[in-house]
Motif scaffolding. Structure first.
Motif, PDB file in Angstrom:
ATOM      1  N   SER A  16       0.828  -1.202   0.000  1.00 22.58           N
ATOM      2  CA  SER A  16       0.000   0.000   0.000  1.00 22.58           C
ATOM      3  C   SER A  16       0.866   1.258   0.000  1.00 22.58           C
ATOM      4  CB  SER A  16      -0.923  -0.026   1.224  1.00 22.58           C
ATOM      5  OG  SER A  16      -1.659   1.154   1.323  1.00 22.58           O
ATOM      6  N   LEU A  17       1.922   1.236   0.782  1.00 22.92           N
ATOM      7  CA  LEU A  17       2.859   2.359   0.849  1.00 22.92           C
ATOM      8  C   LEU A  17       3.484   2.614  -0.526  1.00 22.92           C
ATOM      9  CD1 LEU A  17       4.208   4.259   3.032  1.00 22.92           C
ATOM     10  CD2 LEU A  17       6.058   2.582   3.089  1.00 22.92           C
ATOM     11  N   VAL A  18       3.888   1.551  -1.193  1.00 21.43           N
ATOM     12  CA  VAL A  18       4.513   1.671  -2.510  1.00 21.43           C
ATOM     13  C   VAL A  18       3.515   2.193  -3.537  1.00 21.43           C
ATOM     14  CG1 VAL A  18       5.494   0.333  -4.416  1.00 21.43           C
ATOM     15  CG2 VAL A  18       6.321  -0.001  -2.096  1.00 21.43           C
ATOM     16  N   ARG A  19       2.279   1.701  -3.496  1.00 22.60           N
ATOM     17  CA  ARG A  19       1.269   2.177  -4.459  1.00 22.60           C
ATOM     18  C   ARG A  19       1.037   3.682  -4.309  1.00 22.60           C
ATOM     19  NH1 ARG A  19      -1.082  -2.652  -3.313  1.00 22.60           N
ATOM     20  NH2 ARG A  19      -2.529  -1.789  -1.788  1.00 22.60           N
ATOM     21  N   LEU A  20       1.054   4.168  -3.077  1.00 23.04           N
ATOM     22  CA  LEU A  20       0.785   5.576  -2.828  1.00 23.04           C
ATOM     23  C   LEU A  20       1.988   6.477  -3.131  1.00 23.04           C
ATOM     24  CD1 LEU A  20      -1.436   7.506  -1.822  1.00 23.04           C
ATOM     25  CD2 LEU A  20      -0.584   7.139   0.491  1.00 23.04           C
ATOM     26  N   TYR A  21       3.197   5.995  -2.839  1.00 25.59           N
ATOM     27  CA  TYR A  21       4.366   6.877  -2.892  1.00 25.59           C
ATOM     28  C   TYR A  21       5.438   6.505  -3.910  1.00 25.59           C
ATOM     29  CZ  TYR A  21       2.379   9.095   1.115  1.00 25.59           C
ATOM     30  OH  TYR A  21       1.527   9.774   1.952  1.00 25.59           O
ATOM     31  N   GLY A  22       5.181   5.527  -4.753  1.00 28.57           N
ATOM     32  CA  GLY A  22       6.172   5.251  -5.788  1.00 28.57           C
ATOM     33  C   GLY A  22       6.203   3.797  -6.177  1.00 28.57           C
ATOM     34  N   ASP A  23       6.784   3.516  -7.289  1.00 27.33           N
ATOM     35  CA  ASP A  23       6.718   2.197  -7.909  1.00 27.33           C
ATOM     36  C   ASP A  23       7.755   1.212  -7.389  1.00 27.33           C
ATOM     37  OD1 ASP A  23       8.965   3.302  -8.945  1.00 27.33           O
ATOM     38  OD2 ASP A  23       8.441   2.965 -11.036  1.00 27.33           O
ATOM     39  N   GLY A  24       8.130   1.317  -6.162  1.00 27.60           N
ATOM     40  CA  GLY A  24       9.103   0.377  -5.607  1.00 27.60           C
ATOM     41  C   GLY A  24      10.222   1.061  -4.866  1.00 27.60           C
ATOM     42  N   ASN A  25      10.369   2.374  -5.056  1.00 26.06           N
ATOM     43  CA  ASN A  25      11.437   3.068  -4.339  1.00 26.06           C
ATOM     44  C   ASN A  25      10.940   4.287  -3.575  1.00 26.06           C
ATOM     45  OD1 ASN A  25      10.987   4.854  -6.399  1.00 26.06           O
ATOM     46  ND2 ASN A  25      13.038   4.715  -7.276  1.00 26.06           N
ATOM     47  N   LEU A  26       9.639   4.452  -3.480  1.00 28.61           N
ATOM     48  CA  LEU A  26       9.024   5.542  -2.697  1.00 28.61           C
ATOM     49  C   LEU A  26       9.508   6.921  -3.121  1.00 28.61           C
ATOM     50  CD1 LEU A  26       9.103   3.986   0.903  1.00 28.61           C
ATOM     51  CD2 LEU A  26       7.318   3.798  -0.820  1.00 28.61           C
ATOM     52  N   GLU A  27       9.719   7.107  -4.440  1.00 26.70           N
ATOM     53  CA  GLU A  27      10.274   8.385  -4.903  1.00 26.70           C
ATOM     54  C   GLU A  27       9.380   9.587  -4.617  1.00 26.70           C
ATOM     55  OE1 GLU A  27       7.818   6.929  -8.353  1.00 26.70           O
ATOM     56  OE2 GLU A  27       9.304   6.004  -7.074  1.00 26.70           O
ATOM     57  N   LYS A  28       8.095   9.364  -4.357  1.00 30.60           N
ATOM     58  CA  LYS A  28       7.193  10.485  -4.069  1.00 30.60           C
ATOM     59  C   LYS A  28       7.155  10.853  -2.587  1.00 30.60           C
ATOM     60  CE  LYS A  28       4.148   9.186  -7.856  1.00 30.60           C
ATOM     61  NZ  LYS A  28       2.844   8.592  -8.175  1.00 30.60           N
ATOM     62  N   LEU A  29       7.784  10.049  -1.751  1.00 26.69           N
ATOM     63  CA  LEU A  29       7.810  10.320  -0.313  1.00 26.69           C
ATOM     64  C   LEU A  29       9.105  11.059   0.022  1.00 26.69           C
ATOM     65  CD1 LEU A  29       6.198   9.815   2.321  1.00 26.69           C
ATOM     66  CD2 LEU A  29       7.605   7.785   2.659  1.00 26.69           C
ATOM     67  N   PRO A  30       9.015  12.297   0.551  1.00 22.09           N
ATOM     68  CA  PRO A  30      10.222  13.070   0.835  1.00 22.09           C
ATOM     69  C   PRO A  30      11.208  12.322   1.741  1.00 22.09           C
ATOM     70  CG  PRO A  30       8.264  14.435   1.067  1.00 22.09           C
ATOM     71  CD  PRO A  30       7.786  13.024   0.902  1.00 22.09           C
ATOM     72  N   GLN A  31      12.483  12.610   1.557  1.00 17.33           N
ATOM     73  CA  GLN A  31      13.534  11.958   2.350  1.00 17.33           C
ATOM     74  C   GLN A  31      13.315  12.107   3.850  1.00 17.33           C
ATOM     75  OE1 GLN A  31      16.205  10.064   1.623  1.00 17.33           O
ATOM     76  NE2 GLN A  31      15.674   9.979  -0.532  1.00 17.33           N
ATOM     77  N   VAL A  32      12.854  13.285   4.280  1.00 18.99           N
ATOM     78  CA  VAL A  32      12.654  13.492   5.708  1.00 18.99           C
ATOM     79  C   VAL A  32      11.571  12.548   6.242  1.00 18.99           C
ATOM     80  CG1 VAL A  32      10.976  15.395   5.464  1.00 18.99           C
ATOM     81  CG2 VAL A  32      12.403  15.252   7.517  1.00 18.99           C
ATOM     82  N   ASP A  33      10.558  12.269   5.437  1.00 21.97           N
ATOM     83  CA  ASP A  33       9.508  11.348   5.854  1.00 21.97           C
ATOM     84  C   ASP A  33       9.995   9.907   5.840  1.00 21.97           C
ATOM     85  OD1 ASP A  33       7.836  13.513   6.170  1.00 21.97           O
ATOM     86  OD2 ASP A  33       6.847  13.254   4.243  1.00 21.97           O
ATOM     87  N   GLN A  34      10.849   9.577   4.876  1.00 21.05           N
ATOM     88  CA  GLN A  34      11.430   8.242   4.864  1.00 21.05           C
ATOM     89  C   GLN A  34      12.294   8.036   6.102  1.00 21.05           C
ATOM     90  OE1 GLN A  34      13.116   6.841   1.135  1.00 21.05           O
ATOM     91  NE2 GLN A  34      11.784   8.210  -0.018  1.00 21.05           N
ATOM     92  N   ALA A  35      13.057   9.058   6.470  1.00 20.19           N
ATOM     93  CA  ALA A  35      13.879   8.965   7.679  1.00 20.19           C
ATOM     94  C   ALA A  35      12.996   8.839   8.925  1.00 20.19           C
ATOM     95  CB  ALA A  35      14.790  10.188   7.790  1.00 20.19           C
ATOM     96  N   ALA A  36      11.885   9.568   8.944  1.00 23.65           N
ATOM     97  CA  ALA A  36      10.956   9.468  10.077  1.00 23.65           C
ATOM     98  C   ALA A  36      10.384   8.060  10.174  1.00 23.65           C
ATOM     99  CB  ALA A  36       9.836  10.494   9.938  1.00 23.65           C
ATOM    100  N   LEU A  37      10.090   7.441   9.034  1.00 22.29           N
ATOM    101  CA  LEU A  37       9.574   6.066   9.058  1.00 22.29           C
ATOM    102  C   LEU A  37      10.598   5.101   9.632  1.00 22.29           C
ATOM    103  CD1 LEU A  37       7.585   5.690   5.720  1.00 22.29           C
ATOM    104  CD2 LEU A  37       6.695   5.960   8.032  1.00 22.29           C
ATOM    105  N   VAL A  38      11.876   5.335   9.370  1.00 24.52           N
ATOM    106  CA  VAL A  38      12.924   4.493   9.962  1.00 24.52           C
ATOM    107  C   VAL A  38      12.860   4.606  11.490  1.00 24.52           C
ATOM    108  CG1 VAL A  38      15.419   4.206  10.226  1.00 24.52           C
ATOM    109  CG2 VAL A  38      14.437   4.546   7.952  1.00 24.52           C
TER     110      VAL A  38
END
Length: 100
Positions: A16-38
């Motif tokens: 679901s996360l991939v469908r919303l934010y990118g085709d396998g690499n989450l390119e639509k999710l900003p880096q700061v949000d990716q870091a927050a998810l970590v």
């Protein structure tokens, strides 16, 4: 080259996360949000170990976002809603994907 999230996990929350934010690499999710998810997933795994009966994912999300002093974008809420209900194995897979 980055491996797609399916290499690490097949959990529905990750898909679901991939469908919303990118085709396998989450390119639509900003880096700061990716870091927050970590941070959120790391806290979730900690809470799962220490407090197995609590609302672990929601607690981890609130704690991590509070600590982050609101540096995340509005996209973090969408990402968190995708990951609601994730289990320990799914969280480990998503975490591996994010830190690859």
């Amino acid at each position: 080259m980055s491996k797609p999230i399916g290499y690490y996990t097949g959990c529905p929350q990750a898909e679901s996360l991939v469908r919303l934010y990118g085709d396998g690499n989450l390119e639509k999710l900003p880096q700061v949000d990716q870091a927050a998810l970590v941070a959120i997933l790391g806290l979730f795994l900690y809470y799962e170990t220490v407090y197995p009966d609590s609302e672990n994912f929601q607690d981890a999300a609130l704690d991590a976002i509070h600590t982050d002093c609101d540096e995340t974008t509005d996209d973090i809420q969408g990402a968190l809603s995708c990951l609601a209900g994730i289990d320990r194995d799914g969280a480990i897979g998503v975490l591996q994907f994010l830190v690859q």
